[in-house]
Design a protein around this motif. Structure first.
Motif, PDB file in Angstrom:
ATOM      1  N   THR A 293       3.192   9.643  12.657  1.00 14.67           N
ATOM      2  CA  THR A 293       2.607   8.797  11.638  1.00 14.67           C
ATOM      3  C   THR A 293       3.720   8.146  10.406  1.00 14.67           C
ATOM      4  O   THR A 293       4.915   8.706  10.351  1.00 14.67           O
ATOM      5  N   PRO A 294       3.835   6.925  10.028  1.00 16.94           N
ATOM      6  CA  PRO A 294       4.340   6.268   8.801  1.00 16.94           C
ATOM      7  C   PRO A 294       4.413   7.384   7.632  1.00 16.94           C
ATOM      8  O   PRO A 294       5.708   7.824   6.911  1.00 16.94           O
TER       9      PRO A 294
ATOM     10  N   VAL B  60      11.139   1.526   6.977  1.00 20.07           N
ATOM     11  CA  VAL B  60      11.641   0.521   7.099  1.00 20.07           C
ATOM     12  C   VAL B  60      10.238   0.033   6.964  1.00 20.07           C
ATOM     13  O   VAL B  60      10.042  -0.226   5.261  1.00 20.07           O
ATOM     14  N   THR B  61       9.024   0.294   7.405  1.00 14.53           N
ATOM     15  CA  THR B  61       8.177  -0.813   7.710  1.00 14.53           C
ATOM     16  C   THR B  61       6.691  -0.259   6.692  1.00 14.53           C
ATOM     17  O   THR B  61       6.760  -0.393   5.688  1.00 14.53           O
ATOM     18  N   SER B  62       7.546   1.384   6.654  1.00  9.92           N
ATOM     19  CA  SER B  62       6.522   1.942   5.504  1.00  9.92           C
ATOM     20  C   SER B  62       7.047   2.037   3.694  1.00  9.92           C
ATOM     21  O   SER B  62       6.176   2.022   3.078  1.00  9.92           O
ATOM     22  N   VAL B  63       8.012   1.026   3.698  1.00  5.68           N
ATOM     23  CA  VAL B  63       8.598   1.004   2.253  1.00  5.68           C
ATOM     24  C   VAL B  63       8.359  -0.307   1.765  1.00  5.68           C
ATOM     25  O   VAL B  63       8.089  -0.727   0.772  1.00  5.68           O
TER      26      VAL B  63
ATOM     27  N   PHE C 282       5.271   6.674  -0.223  1.00  6.20           N
ATOM     28  CA  PHE C 282       4.437   7.984   0.601  1.00  6.20           C
ATOM     29  C   PHE C 282       3.280   7.752  -0.135  1.00  6.20           C
ATOM     30  O   PHE C 282       2.499   7.542   0.251  1.00  6.20           O
ATOM     31  N   ILE C 283       3.334   7.631  -1.242  1.00  9.70           N
ATOM     32  CA  ILE C 283       2.064   7.663  -2.588  1.00  9.70           C
ATOM     33  C   ILE C 283       0.823   6.036  -2.615  1.00  9.70           C
ATOM     34  O   ILE C 283      -0.070   6.626  -2.029  1.00  9.70           O
ATOM     35  N   LEU C 284       2.165   5.221  -2.250  1.00  3.15           N
ATOM     36  CA  LEU C 284       0.681   4.007  -1.459  1.00  3.15           C
ATOM     37  C   LEU C 284       0.641   3.855  -0.016  1.00  3.15           C
ATOM     38  O   LEU C 284      -0.093   2.813  -0.455  1.00  3.15           O
ATOM     39  N   LEU C 285       1.468   5.047   0.504  1.00  2.00           N
ATOM     40  CA  LEU C 285       0.291   4.726   2.205  1.00  2.00           C
ATOM     41  C   LEU C 285      -1.054   4.856   1.680  1.00  2.00           C
ATOM     42  O   LEU C 285      -1.179   5.784   1.725  1.00  2.00           O
TER      43      LEU C 285
END
Length: 144
Positions: free
Chosen positions: A26-27, A98-101, A140-143
């Motif tokens: 996962t992201p 990249v897409t996670s940020v 990470f926190i924003l996912l």
């Protein structure tokens, strides 16, 4: 003929088992890998090496640009663990990282003008890595 059939059957069973038990990355998993790599990378003391570093105050829609800036300089960071450094460089380039940020829509990104990498302040390698870690932790926190 029976041997070939048995081999094909065993291979299909093995692939089915692997598909059922394999953990999909996962992201969040990808960002955890990047965060762990950043924290494990030991930076050598060197006062003459300075790097352009996005700071904690970057605009949210410029996070992708900031990550690319960090990664463009990653292989120049002074470290004794070049293998881990190369792994981190590859992790930061992965599409999932990249897409996670990058949490903004195309329209939001069109309204924002991100700074070029060479316009960020020059800082030492330790602060550079702290800023990279901060960016990854924030993403990470924003996912969800």
């Amino acid at each position: 003929m029976k041997t070939v059939f048995s081999f094909v059957l065993c291979a299909l069973l093995a692939m089915t088992y692997w598909a059922e038990t394999a953990h999909a990355i996962t992201p969040k998993d990808m960002l955890q890998v990047a965060i762990r790599q950043v924290t494990q990378l030991k930076i050598m003391k060197q006062t003459d090496s300075l790097f352009h570093s996005p700071t904690n105050g970057i605009e949210e829609c410029c996070a992708r640009s900031a990550l690319e800036c960090f990664n463009s300089q990653m292989l120049n960071i002074p470290t004794s663990n070049k293998e881990l450094q190369n792994k981190l460089h590859k992790t930061l380039r992965k599409n999932m990282t990249v897409t996670s940020v990058d949490r903004c829509t195309v329209e939001e990104k069109a309204r924002v003008k991100c700074q070029p990498c060479n316009s960020y302040p020059m800082i030492d390698s330790h602060e550079f890595m702290k800023n990279l870690l901060s960016l990854l932790q924030k993403a990470f926190i924003l996912l969800p």
